[in-house]
Design an enzyme around this catalytic site. Structure first.
Site, PDB file in Angstrom:
ATOM      1  N   LYS A   9      -0.762   6.865   1.815  1.00  6.59           N
ATOM      2  CA  LYS A   9      -0.196   7.768   1.000  1.00  6.59           C
ATOM      3  C   LYS A   9      -0.680   9.270   1.154  1.00  6.59           C
ATOM      4  O   LYS A   9      -1.634   9.435   2.112  1.00  6.59           O
ATOM      5  CB  LYS A   9      -0.498   7.542  -0.578  1.00  6.59           C
ATOM      6  CG  LYS A   9      -0.043   6.213  -1.094  1.00  6.59           C
ATOM      7  CD  LYS A   9      -0.358   5.935  -2.521  1.00  6.59           C
ATOM      8  CE  LYS A   9      -0.087   4.389  -2.919  1.00  6.59           C
ATOM      9  NZ  LYS A   9      -0.600   4.466  -4.377  1.00  6.59           N
ATOM     10  N   TYR A  49       9.488   2.307  -5.586  1.00  7.13           N
ATOM     11  CA  TYR A  49       8.995   2.123  -6.886  1.00  7.13           C
ATOM     12  C   TYR A  49       9.930   1.447  -7.862  1.00  7.13           C
ATOM     13  O   TYR A  49       9.663   1.910  -9.170  1.00  7.13           O
ATOM     14  CB  TYR A  49       8.255   3.244  -7.378  1.00  7.13           C
ATOM     15  CG  TYR A  49       7.049   3.601  -6.477  1.00  7.13           C
ATOM     16  CD1 TYR A  49       6.053   2.809  -6.515  1.00  7.13           C
ATOM     17  CD2 TYR A  49       7.103   4.889  -5.811  1.00  7.13           C
ATOM     18  CE1 TYR A  49       4.940   3.145  -5.584  1.00  7.13           C
ATOM     19  CE2 TYR A  49       5.725   5.142  -5.144  1.00  7.13           C
ATOM     20  CZ  TYR A  49       4.740   4.368  -5.039  1.00  7.13           C
ATOM     21  OH  TYR A  49       3.506   4.570  -4.451  1.00  7.13           O
ATOM     22  N   ASN A 112      -5.143   7.114  -4.903  1.00  6.11           N
ATOM     23  CA  ASN A 112      -5.924   5.966  -4.582  1.00  6.11           C
ATOM     24  C   ASN A 112      -5.540   5.516  -3.109  1.00  6.11           C
ATOM     25  O   ASN A 112      -5.685   4.411  -2.661  1.00  6.11           O
ATOM     26  CB  ASN A 112      -5.541   4.741  -5.386  1.00  6.11           C
ATOM     27  CG  ASN A 112      -4.217   4.259  -5.522  1.00  6.11           C
ATOM     28  OD1 ASN A 112      -3.291   4.723  -4.664  1.00  6.11           O
ATOM     29  ND2 ASN A 112      -3.815   3.557  -6.395  1.00  6.11           N
ATOM     30  N   HIS A 115      -1.180   1.997  -0.178  1.00  6.33           N
ATOM     31  CA  HIS A 115      -0.339   0.990  -0.989  1.00  6.33           C
ATOM     32  C   HIS A 115      -0.356  -0.368  -0.008  1.00  6.33           C
ATOM     33  O   HIS A 115      -0.164  -0.051   1.287  1.00  6.33           O
ATOM     34  CB  HIS A 115       1.064   1.310  -1.139  1.00  6.33           C
ATOM     35  CG  HIS A 115       2.126   0.278  -1.304  1.00  6.33           C
ATOM     36  ND1 HIS A 115       2.209  -0.057  -2.761  1.00  6.33           N
ATOM     37  CD2 HIS A 115       2.661  -0.239  -0.515  1.00  6.33           C
ATOM     38  CE1 HIS A 115       2.984  -1.156  -2.715  1.00  6.33           C
ATOM     39  NE2 HIS A 115       3.645  -1.204  -1.580  1.00  6.33           N
ATOM     40  N   GLU A 126       9.923  -4.501   1.019  1.00  8.40           N
ATOM     41  CA  GLU A 126       9.373  -3.165   1.332  1.00  8.40           C
ATOM     42  C   GLU A 126       9.616  -2.978   2.902  1.00  8.40           C
ATOM     43  O   GLU A 126       9.835  -1.810   3.237  1.00  8.40           O
ATOM     44  CB  GLU A 126       7.777  -3.053   0.891  1.00  8.40           C
ATOM     45  CG  GLU A 126       7.636  -3.181  -0.476  1.00  8.40           C
ATOM     46  CD  GLU A 126       6.194  -3.101  -1.001  1.00  8.40           C
ATOM     47  OE1 GLU A 126       6.094  -2.738  -2.256  1.00  8.40           O
ATOM     48  OE2 GLU A 126       5.263  -3.158  -0.282  1.00  8.40           O
TER      49      GLU A 126
END
Length: 149
Positions: A9, A49, A112, A115, A126
């Site tokens: 990310k 998402y 974080n 992913h 994905e």
């Protein structure tokens, strides 16, 4: 062999953790079959998402993933989806074990670092969102016989 989708990310890219993350997957013995640096469009982010669309944090997820470059990857190997999830750690880095990517490098749930697909079916969806078929390499490293029986 199965494949999984992994994305570093914007916070992981900005913090210079791309090489570290790639090295962990390579050291584990997985094969990199797709890699690109991408500025994520709002459409791609919303599709990625999509299952969270009705949740209050959806807008924040989309805003964050589109805030800077992302390194999108496809990794291949035996049990790669489950293994990658273990390597990544819990969504909340403060609950992640030391030795995991989030446990070693993260503090905040909203930053974080990475992913990873949570199931084989999710990975397939994905991967098809983020990569065209011609962007994925089909190859076998010569060291495969030293990793797999």
């Amino acid at each position: 062999m199965e494949r999984t989708f992994i994305a570093i990310k914007p916070d992981g890219v900005q913090r210079g953790l791309v090489g570290t993350v790639i090295q962990r997957f390579e050291a584990k013995g997985f094969t990199l079959v797709g890699l690109k640096l991408i500025q994520v469009s709002r459409d791609l982010a919303e599709a990625h998402y999509g299952e969270h669309r009705e949740k209050p944090f959806f807008s924040g997820l989309v805003d964050f993933i589109t805030s800077g470059p992302v390194v999108a990857m496809v990794w291949e190997g035996k049990g790669v989806v489950a293994a990658a999830r273990k390597m990544i750690g819990s969504t909340n880095p403060l609950q992640s074990e030391p030795g995991t990517i989030r446990g070693d490098f993260g503090i905040d749930i909203g930053r974080n670092i990475i992913h990873g697909s949570d199931a084989v079916e999710t990975a397939q969806r994905e991967i098809s969102l983020w990569f065209q078929d011609n962007e994925l390499a089909n190859w076998s490293p010569t060291l495969s016989s030293w990793i797999y029986e």
